[in-house]
Design a protein around this motif. Sequence first.
Motif, PDB file in Angstrom:
ATOM      1  N   PRO A  82     -40.190 -54.843  88.829  1.00 45.85           N
ATOM      2  CA  PRO A  82     -39.388 -55.787  89.717  1.00 45.85           C
ATOM      3  C   PRO A  82     -38.676 -56.847  88.648  1.00 45.85           C
ATOM      4  CG  PRO A  82     -41.720 -55.645  90.541  1.00 45.85           C
ATOM      5  CD  PRO A  82     -41.582 -54.699  89.313  1.00 45.85           C
ATOM      6  N   ASP A  83     -39.174 -56.969  87.393  1.00 45.87           N
ATOM      7  CA  ASP A  83     -38.479 -57.940  86.592  1.00 45.87           C
ATOM      8  C   ASP A  83     -37.381 -57.034  86.033  1.00 45.87           C
ATOM      9  OD1 ASP A  83     -40.440 -56.441  85.298  1.00 45.87           O
ATOM     10  OD2 ASP A  83     -40.222 -57.552  83.294  1.00 45.87           O
ATOM     11  N   GLU A  84     -37.396 -55.815  85.596  1.00 45.27           N
ATOM     12  CA  GLU A  84     -36.242 -55.160  85.117  1.00 45.27           C
ATOM     13  C   GLU A  84     -35.152 -54.772  86.163  1.00 45.27           C
ATOM     14  OE1 GLU A  84     -36.711 -51.464  82.894  1.00 45.27           O
ATOM     15  OE2 GLU A  84     -38.671 -52.222  82.444  1.00 45.27           O
ATOM     16  N   LEU A  85     -35.529 -54.845  87.670  1.00 43.61           N
ATOM     17  CA  LEU A  85     -34.504 -54.919  88.567  1.00 43.61           C
ATOM     18  C   LEU A  85     -33.937 -56.039  88.921  1.00 43.61           C
ATOM     19  CD1 LEU A  85     -33.473 -52.744  90.693  1.00 43.61           C
ATOM     20  CD2 LEU A  85     -35.312 -53.584  92.278  1.00 43.61           C
ATOM     21  N   ARG A  86     -34.623 -57.145  88.690  1.00 44.41           N
ATOM     22  CA  ARG A  86     -34.063 -58.490  88.838  1.00 44.41           C
ATOM     23  C   ARG A  86     -33.125 -58.603  87.844  1.00 44.41           C
ATOM     24  NH1 ARG A  86     -37.096 -64.042  89.261  1.00 44.41           N
ATOM     25  NH2 ARG A  86     -35.342 -65.406  89.262  1.00 44.41           N
ATOM     26  N   ALA A  87     -33.289 -58.219  86.309  1.00 44.64           N
ATOM     27  CA  ALA A  87     -32.400 -58.288  85.588  1.00 44.64           C
ATOM     28  C   ALA A  87     -31.155 -57.827  85.916  1.00 44.64           C
ATOM     29  CB  ALA A  87     -33.124 -57.953  84.198  1.00 44.64           C
ATOM     30  N   LEU A  88     -31.163 -56.533  86.579  1.00 48.73           N
ATOM     31  CA  LEU A  88     -30.098 -55.533  86.686  1.00 48.73           C
ATOM     32  C   LEU A  88     -29.238 -56.014  87.902  1.00 48.73           C
ATOM     33  CD1 LEU A  88     -30.412 -51.919  86.267  1.00 48.73           C
ATOM     34  CD2 LEU A  88     -29.737 -52.464  88.481  1.00 48.73           C
ATOM     35  N   ARG A  89     -29.701 -56.658  88.623  1.00 49.59           N
ATOM     36  CA  ARG A  89     -29.310 -57.350  89.704  1.00 49.59           C
ATOM     37  C   ARG A  89     -28.327 -58.373  89.219  1.00 49.59           C
ATOM     38  NH1 ARG A  89     -34.003 -56.895  93.684  1.00 49.59           N
ATOM     39  NH2 ARG A  89     -34.373 -59.084  92.772  1.00 49.59           N
ATOM     40  N   GLY A  90     -27.252 -58.635  89.776  1.00 46.69           N
ATOM     41  CA  GLY A  90     -26.199 -59.606  89.175  1.00 46.69           C
ATOM     42  C   GLY A  90     -25.542 -59.305  87.850  1.00 46.69           C
ATOM     43  N   ARG A  91     -26.093 -58.446  87.237  1.00 47.02           N
ATOM     44  CA  ARG A  91     -25.501 -58.163  85.795  1.00 47.02           C
ATOM     45  C   ARG A  91     -25.013 -56.734  85.917  1.00 47.02           C
ATOM     46  NH1 ARG A  91     -29.665 -57.131  81.850  1.00 47.02           N
ATOM     47  NH2 ARG A  91     -29.513 -55.091  82.273  1.00 47.02           N
ATOM     48  N   ASP A  92     -25.566 -55.721  86.472  1.00 47.50           N
ATOM     49  CA  ASP A  92     -24.903 -54.552  86.548  1.00 47.50           C
ATOM     50  C   ASP A  92     -24.511 -54.080  88.036  1.00 47.50           C
ATOM     51  OD1 ASP A  92     -25.236 -53.844  83.715  1.00 47.50           O
ATOM     52  OD2 ASP A  92     -27.490 -53.348  84.121  1.00 47.50           O
ATOM     53  N   ILE A  93     -25.333 -54.575  88.886  1.00 44.60           N
ATOM     54  CA  ILE A  93     -24.873 -54.217  90.355  1.00 44.60           C
ATOM     55  C   ILE A  93     -24.857 -55.801  91.047  1.00 44.60           C
ATOM     56  CG2 ILE A  93     -25.330 -53.095  92.522  1.00 44.60           C
ATOM     57  CD1 ILE A  93     -27.077 -51.245  91.194  1.00 44.60           C
ATOM     58  N   ALA A  94     -23.668 -56.131  91.725  1.00 45.22           N
ATOM     59  CA  ALA A  94     -23.593 -57.450  92.335  1.00 45.22           C
ATOM     60  C   ALA A  94     -23.477 -57.128  93.784  1.00 45.22           C
ATOM     61  CB  ALA A  94     -22.402 -58.340  91.883  1.00 45.22           C
ATOM     62  N   ILE A  95     -23.730 -58.010  94.595  1.00 44.78           N
ATOM     63  CA  ILE A  95     -23.407 -57.873  96.211  1.00 44.78           C
ATOM     64  C   ILE A  95     -22.714 -59.038  96.760  1.00 44.78           C
ATOM     65  CG2 ILE A  95     -25.817 -58.467  96.666  1.00 44.78           C
ATOM     66  CD1 ILE A  95     -25.536 -56.317  99.090  1.00 44.78           C
ATOM     67  N   THR A  96     -22.007 -58.933  97.584  1.00 38.83           N
ATOM     68  CA  THR A  96     -21.289 -59.950  98.541  1.00 38.83           C
ATOM     69  C   THR A  96     -21.602 -59.822  99.805  1.00 38.83           C
ATOM     70  OG1 THR A  96     -19.290 -59.253  98.876  1.00 38.83           O
ATOM     71  CG2 THR A  96     -19.344 -60.424  96.956  1.00 38.83           C
TER      72      THR A  96
END
Lengths: 384, 335
Positions: A82-96
């Motif tokens: 979960p913590d690696e996925l969280r780091a990836l969200r927003g940095r590598d993949i972003a959503i609006t």
Amino acid sequence: MTAPLLAIRDLRTWFHTRQGVVKAVDGVDLDVMPGECLGVVGESGSGKSVTFLSVLGLVKPPGRVEAGRVIFGGRDLAKLPPDELRALRGRDIAITLQDALTALNPALRVEEQIVETILAHDRDLPPGRGRSAAARAKALEMLRLVGIPDAERRMHDYPHQFSGGMRQRVMITIALACRPKLLIADEPTTALDVTVQAQVLALIARMRRALGMSVVLISHNLGVVARYCDRIALMYAGQVVETGPTRAVIAAPYHPYTQGLLRSMPLLSDPDRPIQPIDGQVPDLIDLEPECRFLPRCPRAAEICRQPVPLLPMGDARLAAVDPAADSNEGARISARLAAVDPAADPNEGARISARLAAVDPAADPNEGARISARLARCVRAAA
Amino acid sequence: MTAGMAQTGPLVAVRGLRKHYDLRRGLRRFTEDARAHTVHALDGVSFDIARGETLGVIGESGCGKSTLGRTVLRLLEPTAGTVSFDGADLAGLDAAAMKALRRRMQIVFQDPYASLNPRRTVEQIVGLGLAIHARPSPTRLRELVAEMLGRVGLSPAHMQRYPHQFSGGQRQRIGIARALIVEPDFVVCDEPVSALDVSIQAQILALLEELKRAFDLTYLFISHDLAVVGHISDRIAVMYLGQIVELGPARRLLQTPAHPYTQALLEAVPRVDAEAQDHRPLGGDVPSPLKPPPGCRFHTRCPHATAQCRSIAPEHRTVAPGHHVACHLYEGGPA
């Protein structure tokens, strides 16, 4: 062939409700190539949003990702801690998200919300005391980039002080603050008026070019996707039914659902064209039979449609979930070539042929294929 | 169908219609300036609707199109201006005469979730108007409701169900049945398909077209979707900030739009039936109807605005027979 930036394989996201298991996403395969804009089109409940929430690990109970792989940059996101996925969200993949007013925090100034994202994910910030000031400078730069007038003053406003279009720009700013490789835009313009919609979509297209990122544009509006996306994927009842280059799919759709959708839309260029609705309604996603999900509404339904339907390669990078038993490649090849060679040719002709071959229509006239071939030959000569 | 149909002249005639909302409450009415707190929802709208015609009204949110629909039906009292229905000025009618006219003018609402009473059965919802206007016997009422439900594509067996047991498209069918059961001449369709998915939207549009032919209806069809309005309308009125900026035959208006706003709207619509064209989207937002700009209301966003546009409100000019535009660019004939 380049490797896809994002590859989704056999994704299944089910919601366990009191009424039963709702198979909102049920065996979805999708690729997003580097730098491309993929349009994902479907009606409400088709699973287009849930698919990409699953990619980001944002599905909440009673929903659960049951199976499937999500490969991004060589890593399977479904297996990531979960913590690696969280780091990836927003940095590598972003959503609006669709509704900017509920997605933004109403109690925080816009500046804080952008800075928060930059501080959480940006690795280029200087350490120590200058860190916060640098993040603020970046936030202001991004707000100017997305075209918010008087950005220096407006960044101190709260979300409710912005108009709908400007709020959507603020959300895009937050999403793009760390220059992600992939932007998932979930219905970015659904709540907006058509002139403002055009502004926001033009902005996303401009930012895609400027940042060299890939974009997934989720929309119920085929027109939006047709104008802005290189490739298109149509979803129906939790499954992808057809994918391919946008122009080719719209000119000569293979799947009866895609065909029905196009026939049911009023066209501005031909307002008097009669519209032909698709009968019936989307099936209940609880307790589905392992058959084609479009079967109850399909005008060409046959006995073979009672079997599970895989996505089949239709040539020309197109896939459609039609009859697995049929040798449809010939018709597909012909219609693809016809569309490629002769833009003035009636695109429905090729589609009709391949569709009939695909449905193993016993009444299909074998000469029809020959006629098409002859026509194709003429087109090729004319083009040469 | 009724005696009124034999008459000539437009079925609906609207002249100089205004609807202003005073936002001041209580003592503020005495302490604050009215001009700064008045929403100009409708500001001088005039048009006719011929018998059997569909007039489409297009515009973005806040342009006053829904207020127009409701003011025409006198569900809202106009601030100024007149609405005549079949020759009768609605403002001059007493309660009894107005009630009799109400049977002939009905409305289908946008939101099929909010516009149906969740605690009434379909039979009660659809039958209520008829019970008020025609007072049939209970048995006859049930027969008529069943017949109407069948007509809009619902099973009469579902009469005892409640709205939540239906999908969005089916609910809109219930709303249509409720409007048509009293045999109206005129129906205001206020965004009847915008809450629906594309495939369901087509079903409802086809149903509205079929019912129009079957019952000789006249429609005022309000929508923000140009393709939908273009498909269903005979004529189209384009609204911007409480005013009609262009009015003309549907096909002509879509092919040769005269007003810069209509042109911008048409360009902004993403289409499946056209190659991606490079276009410059219209900048800015619609100004607040609390403080409409002076002169032409579109001048703040218009690419062709001149000094004249900023100070003088344009009159309606004729571009072609039946095609009018409120724009200074057409001073002294088509530019």
